[in-house]
Write a protein that holds these residues in place. Structure first.
Motif, PDB file in Angstrom:
ATOM      1  N   MET A   1       0.839  -1.174   0.000  1.00  0.00           N
ATOM      2  CA  MET A   1       0.000   0.000   0.000  1.00  0.00           C
ATOM      3  C   MET A   1       0.890   1.245   0.000  1.00  0.00           C
ATOM      4  O   MET A   1       0.619   2.186  -0.745  1.00  0.00           O
ATOM      5  CB  MET A   1      -0.919  -0.018   1.216  1.00  0.00           C
ATOM      6  CG  MET A   1      -1.941   1.090   1.184  1.00  0.00           C
ATOM      7  SD  MET A   1      -3.045   1.138   2.623  1.00  0.00           S
ATOM      8  CE  MET A   1      -3.838  -0.424   2.532  1.00  0.00           C
ATOM      9  N   ALA A   2       1.912   1.234   0.842  1.00  0.00           N
ATOM     10  CA  ALA A   2       2.811   2.394   0.922  1.00  0.00           C
ATOM     11  C   ALA A   2       3.466   2.662  -0.426  1.00  0.00           C
ATOM     12  O   ALA A   2       3.549   3.813  -0.875  1.00  0.00           O
ATOM     13  CB  ALA A   2       3.870   2.164   1.997  1.00  0.00           C
ATOM     14  N   ARG A   3       3.912   1.600  -1.083  1.00  0.00           N
ATOM     15  CA  ARG A   3       4.565   1.748  -2.382  1.00  0.00           C
ATOM     16  C   ARG A   3       3.603   2.330  -3.415  1.00  0.00           C
ATOM     17  O   ARG A   3       3.969   3.236  -4.166  1.00  0.00           O
ATOM     18  CB  ARG A   3       5.086   0.382  -2.828  1.00  0.00           C
ATOM     19  CG  ARG A   3       6.162   0.430  -3.860  1.00  0.00           C
ATOM     20  CD  ARG A   3       6.709  -0.952  -4.148  1.00  0.00           C
ATOM     21  NE  ARG A   3       5.956  -1.876  -3.311  1.00  0.00           N
ATOM     22  CZ  ARG A   3       6.402  -2.989  -2.767  1.00  0.00           C
ATOM     23  NH1 ARG A   3       7.543  -3.395  -2.982  1.00  0.00           N
ATOM     24  NH2 ARG A   3       5.669  -3.750  -2.011  1.00  0.00           N
ATOM     25  N   SER A   4       2.371   1.835  -3.456  1.00  0.00           N
ATOM     26  CA  SER A   4       1.421   2.333  -4.463  1.00  0.00           C
ATOM     27  C   SER A   4       1.033   3.788  -4.196  1.00  0.00           C
ATOM     28  O   SER A   4       0.660   4.509  -5.118  1.00  0.00           O
ATOM     29  CB  SER A   4       0.178   1.447  -4.538  1.00  0.00           C
ATOM     30  OG  SER A   4      -0.573   1.551  -3.359  1.00  0.00           O
ATOM     31  N   LEU A   5       1.101   4.221  -2.934  1.00  0.00           N
ATOM     32  CA  LEU A   5       0.776   5.611  -2.588  1.00  0.00           C
ATOM     33  C   LEU A   5       2.016   6.503  -2.559  1.00  0.00           C
ATOM     34  O   LEU A   5       1.907   7.710  -2.348  1.00  0.00           O
ATOM     35  CB  LEU A   5       0.080   5.662  -1.227  1.00  0.00           C
ATOM     36  CG  LEU A   5      -1.281   4.991  -1.154  1.00  0.00           C
ATOM     37  CD1 LEU A   5      -1.764   4.931   0.286  1.00  0.00           C
ATOM     38  CD2 LEU A   5      -2.286   5.702  -2.032  1.00  0.00           C
ATOM     39  N   GLU A   9       5.921   3.290   5.007  1.00  0.00           N
ATOM     40  CA  GLU A   9       5.043   2.349   5.714  1.00  0.00           C
ATOM     41  C   GLU A   9       4.545   2.960   7.017  1.00  0.00           C
ATOM     42  O   GLU A   9       3.398   2.735   7.413  1.00  0.00           O
ATOM     43  CB  GLU A   9       5.776   1.039   5.979  1.00  0.00           C
ATOM     44  CG  GLU A   9       5.992   0.231   4.722  1.00  0.00           C
ATOM     45  CD  GLU A   9       6.675  -1.101   5.006  1.00  0.00           C
ATOM     46  OE1 GLU A   9       6.522  -1.637   6.134  1.00  0.00           O
ATOM     47  OE2 GLU A   9       7.344  -1.605   4.103  1.00  0.00           O
ATOM     48  N   VAL A  12       1.535   5.072   6.342  1.00  0.00           N
ATOM     49  CA  VAL A  12       0.347   4.249   6.122  1.00  0.00           C
ATOM     50  C   VAL A  12      -0.186   3.733   7.448  1.00  0.00           C
ATOM     51  O   VAL A  12      -1.386   3.802   7.718  1.00  0.00           O
ATOM     52  CB  VAL A  12       0.647   3.084   5.156  1.00  0.00           C
ATOM     53  CG1 VAL A  12      -0.509   2.095   5.115  1.00  0.00           C
ATOM     54  CG2 VAL A  12       0.950   3.616   3.767  1.00  0.00           C
ATOM     55  N   ARG A  13       0.696   3.215   8.306  1.00  0.00           N
ATOM     56  CA  ARG A  13       0.263   2.710   9.619  1.00  0.00           C
ATOM     57  C   ARG A  13      -0.399   3.811  10.437  1.00  0.00           C
ATOM     58  O   ARG A  13      -1.432   3.604  11.064  1.00  0.00           O
ATOM     59  CB  ARG A  13       1.462   2.136  10.388  1.00  0.00           C
ATOM     60  CG  ARG A  13       1.785   0.714  10.017  1.00  0.00           C
ATOM     61  CD  ARG A  13       2.763   0.093  11.004  1.00  0.00           C
ATOM     62  NE  ARG A  13       4.051   0.775  11.019  1.00  0.00           N
ATOM     63  CZ  ARG A  13       5.060   0.518  10.201  1.00  0.00           C
ATOM     64  NH1 ARG A  13       4.924  -0.431   9.290  1.00  0.00           N
ATOM     65  NH2 ARG A  13       6.187   1.181  10.282  1.00  0.00           N
ATOM     66  N   PHE A  16      -3.776   4.711   8.883  1.00  0.00           N
ATOM     67  CA  PHE A  16      -4.687   3.599   9.125  1.00  0.00           C
ATOM     68  C   PHE A  16      -5.193   3.645  10.568  1.00  0.00           C
ATOM     69  O   PHE A  16      -6.388   3.547  10.823  1.00  0.00           O
ATOM     70  CB  PHE A  16      -3.985   2.264   8.850  1.00  0.00           C
ATOM     71  CG  PHE A  16      -4.822   1.067   9.173  1.00  0.00           C
ATOM     72  CD1 PHE A  16      -5.693   0.546   8.235  1.00  0.00           C
ATOM     73  CD2 PHE A  16      -4.762   0.474  10.422  1.00  0.00           C
ATOM     74  CE1 PHE A  16      -6.490  -0.550   8.528  1.00  0.00           C
ATOM     75  CE2 PHE A  16      -5.545  -0.619  10.738  1.00  0.00           C
ATOM     76  CZ  PHE A  16      -6.408  -1.129   9.784  1.00  0.00           C
ATOM     77  N   ASP A 121     -16.177   1.071  -3.297  1.00  0.00           N
ATOM     78  CA  ASP A 121     -15.472   2.321  -3.551  1.00  0.00           C
ATOM     79  C   ASP A 121     -16.467   3.458  -3.597  1.00  0.00           C
ATOM     80  O   ASP A 121     -17.653   3.267  -3.792  1.00  0.00           O
ATOM     81  CB  ASP A 121     -14.626   2.259  -4.826  1.00  0.00           C
ATOM     82  CG  ASP A 121     -15.461   2.126  -6.087  1.00  0.00           C
ATOM     83  OD1 ASP A 121     -16.689   1.943  -5.990  1.00  0.00           O
ATOM     84  OD2 ASP A 121     -14.901   2.194  -7.173  1.00  0.00           O
ATOM     85  N   PRO A 128      -9.621   0.572  -7.420  1.00  0.00           N
ATOM     86  CA  PRO A 128      -9.070   1.230  -6.223  1.00  0.00           C
ATOM     87  C   PRO A 128      -8.781   2.688  -6.466  1.00  0.00           C
ATOM     88  O   PRO A 128      -8.232   3.064  -7.506  1.00  0.00           O
ATOM     89  CB  PRO A 128      -7.774   0.447  -5.957  1.00  0.00           C
ATOM     90  CG  PRO A 128      -7.945  -0.852  -6.657  1.00  0.00           C
ATOM     91  CD  PRO A 128      -8.847  -0.576  -7.831  1.00  0.00           C
ATOM     92  N   GLY A 129      -9.194   3.516  -5.547  1.00  0.00           N
ATOM     93  CA  GLY A 129      -8.915   4.943  -5.641  1.00  0.00           C
ATOM     94  C   GLY A 129      -9.583   5.641  -6.804  1.00  0.00           C
ATOM     95  O   GLY A 129      -9.235   6.759  -7.144  1.00  0.00           O
TER      96      GLY A 129
END
Length: 132
Positions: A1-5, A9, A12-13, A16, A121, A128-129
């Protein structure tokens, strides 16, 4: 998720955790009803007298067999998803715990046998997104 955004990390944590603590995000698991064997995943649609709506919802949310409850507009007032051991258990649940409830006017029960798509979504794109 972090990589795609393209963020760390830790970011993201942190995001989240903040969303989860704020009640915005909840992680849930969805089972494939086709793999339950004799178990039954049933969808209940209930017509309920307006003055009994809250008590019916409260009763259903307290039942261990019920995994989801919502108020709806349309052919039913309340929708519930139920998981029971087999057809006999489903019959008993309906006859003994749902239909006798004060205010339940009609019940409709549908068996869910396969899931073909499961995606939520905000923009309705199915990606996604909202990616196009």
């Amino acid at each position: 998720m972090a990589r795609s955004l393209d963020v760390s990390e830790g970011t993201v944590r942190s995001r989240f955790r903040r969303l989860e603590e704020g009640g915005v995000l909840k992680i849930t698991a969805f089972a494939d009803p086709g793999r339950f064997g004799t178990a039954r995943l049933a969808l209940l649609f209930l017509k309920v007298a307006p003055e009994h709506h809250a008590s019916v919802v409260d009763h259903l949310t307290a039942c261990g067999e019920v995994s989801y409850v919502s108020s709806t507009l349309g052919r039913a007032d309340v929708f519930a998803q139920v998981l029971v051991a087999d057809d006999s258990a489903l019959w008993r649940f309906l006859q003994e715990r749902v239909r006798p409830l004060d205010g339940v006017l009609e019940t409709e029960c549908t068996l869910e046998v396969a899931v073909h798509k499961l995606w939520f979504d905000k923009d309705g794109s199915g990606r996604p997104g909202g990616a196009r």
